[in-house]
Design an enzyme around this catalytic site. Structure first.
Site, PDB file in Angstrom:
ATOM      1  CG  ASP A  49     -87.466  23.099  92.944  1.00 52.70           C
ATOM      2  OD1 ASP A  49     -88.680  22.858  92.752  1.00 52.70           O
ATOM      3  OD2 ASP A  49     -86.605  23.001  92.046  1.00 52.70           O
ATOM      4  CB  CYS A  52     -92.953  20.989  93.907  1.00 53.10           C
ATOM      5  SG  CYS A  52     -93.972  21.799  95.119  1.00 53.10           S
ATOM      6  CG  HIS A 262     -93.830  19.063  98.323  1.00 52.40           C
ATOM      7  ND1 HIS A 262     -92.799  19.460  97.484  1.00 52.40           N
ATOM      8  CD2 HIS A 262     -93.942  17.725  98.185  1.00 52.40           C
ATOM      9  CE1 HIS A 262     -92.315  18.382  96.876  1.00 52.40           C
ATOM     10  NE2 HIS A 262     -92.986  17.322  97.288  1.00 52.40           N
TER      11      HIS A 262
END
Length: 275
Positions: A49, A52, A262
């Site tokens: 999400d 991270c 990410h």
């Protein structure tokens, strides 16, 4: 129940599963993972999400913590929300993740609770001597969603505090790190109030951390965040440090990213590396 931090997996096995093709991008990723595998044996996937970067950094910091950082020990640490609110009325526009729309005047006590929780968790985990028990304590913490998100709220507030300190230092003619100029050179964050409204309030909701905010997180925690940026393999940005001129006594945490959005974490340093 979605795991925030998945169990360990062999790095090269993970890479083969994720990057099968013969495209230039896949080849570069495989080379990048091979380089990481020289130093680390395993990878743990971080839930994807918009938190991270916080999750990966905090998990790594706690899982190797052996003492409470100095800034967490200070007497006035938990007084931060009150102290800042007394000087900056605009902080009332702070958005709490769990309670969007609730006014900061009412939530200063809640942020204080989050800061106390951060100190308590850090202290408890750093006092665990056995590596396996320490790891279990971290896994347990990152399975408790309420506590986990409360800690991210604390980190965001610490970033705001650090940004205010840097902004004021620059305005009074003191030296500040270069990233601080970049942070406040953006149209959307020319001062700490705009940074809060346009960036910090949105982290976790509609966006994650941008590059320049990784520097701010590193400064707030007084940690060096070392990131393997796999898509930059074979350039001098492959391993990027936040900040790039770290203080010598700052501990180092290591993350992996394929796209600067990410983050996952490498674990289990290979024996040769440790020696």
């Amino acid at each position: 129940h979605r795991l925030s931090v998945s169990p360990e997996m062999d790095i090269m096995e993970y890479c083969r599963k994720e990057w099968r093709g013969d495209t230039p991008a896949a080849k570069r990723m495989r080379k990048g993972y091979e380089a990481v595998a020289q130093k680390f044996a395993s990878i743990r996937r971080i839930r994807g999400d918009n938190y991270c970067a916080f999750r990966a950094t905090l998990f790594q910091a706690l899982s190797q913590a052996t003492q409470l950082p100095k800034w967490l020990q200070s007497e006035d640490f938990t007084m931060l929300p009150e102290n800042l609110l007394s000087k900056y009325d605009w902080i009332k526009q702070w958005q709490l993740r769990q309670k969007p729309g609730k006014r900061m005047g009412e939530i200063s006590d809640e942020i204080k609770e989050y800061l106390i929780l951060l100190r308590k968790k850090w202290k408890n985990i750093s006092e665990i001597k056995r590596p396996l028990e320490k790891q279990e304590a971290c896994d347990k913490l990152f399975k408790n969603e309420d506590e986990e998100y409360s800690l991210y709220e604390a980190l965001k507030f610490l970033m705001l505090n650090t940004a205010i300190e840097l902004y004021n230092a620059d305005k009074s003619g003191r030296r500040v790190p270069i990233f601080s100029w970049l942070l406040f050179a953006r149209d959307t964050s020319s001062n700490p109030c705009q940074l809060m409204r346009n960036h910090l309030n949105h982290i976790g909701h509609s966006g994650g951390l941008e590059q320049v905010e990784m520097f701010l997180l590193a400064y707030a925690l007084q940690y060096t965040i070392q990131v393997y940026r796999l898509y930059k393999y074979s350039t001098d940005e492959f391993i990027t440090l936040y900040p790039n001129d770290p203080e010598e006594d700052w501990p180092v945490v290591t993350l992996i990213t394929e796209d600067d959005r990410h983050y996952n974490i490498p674990v289990r340093m290979c024996q040769e590396t440790m020696l």
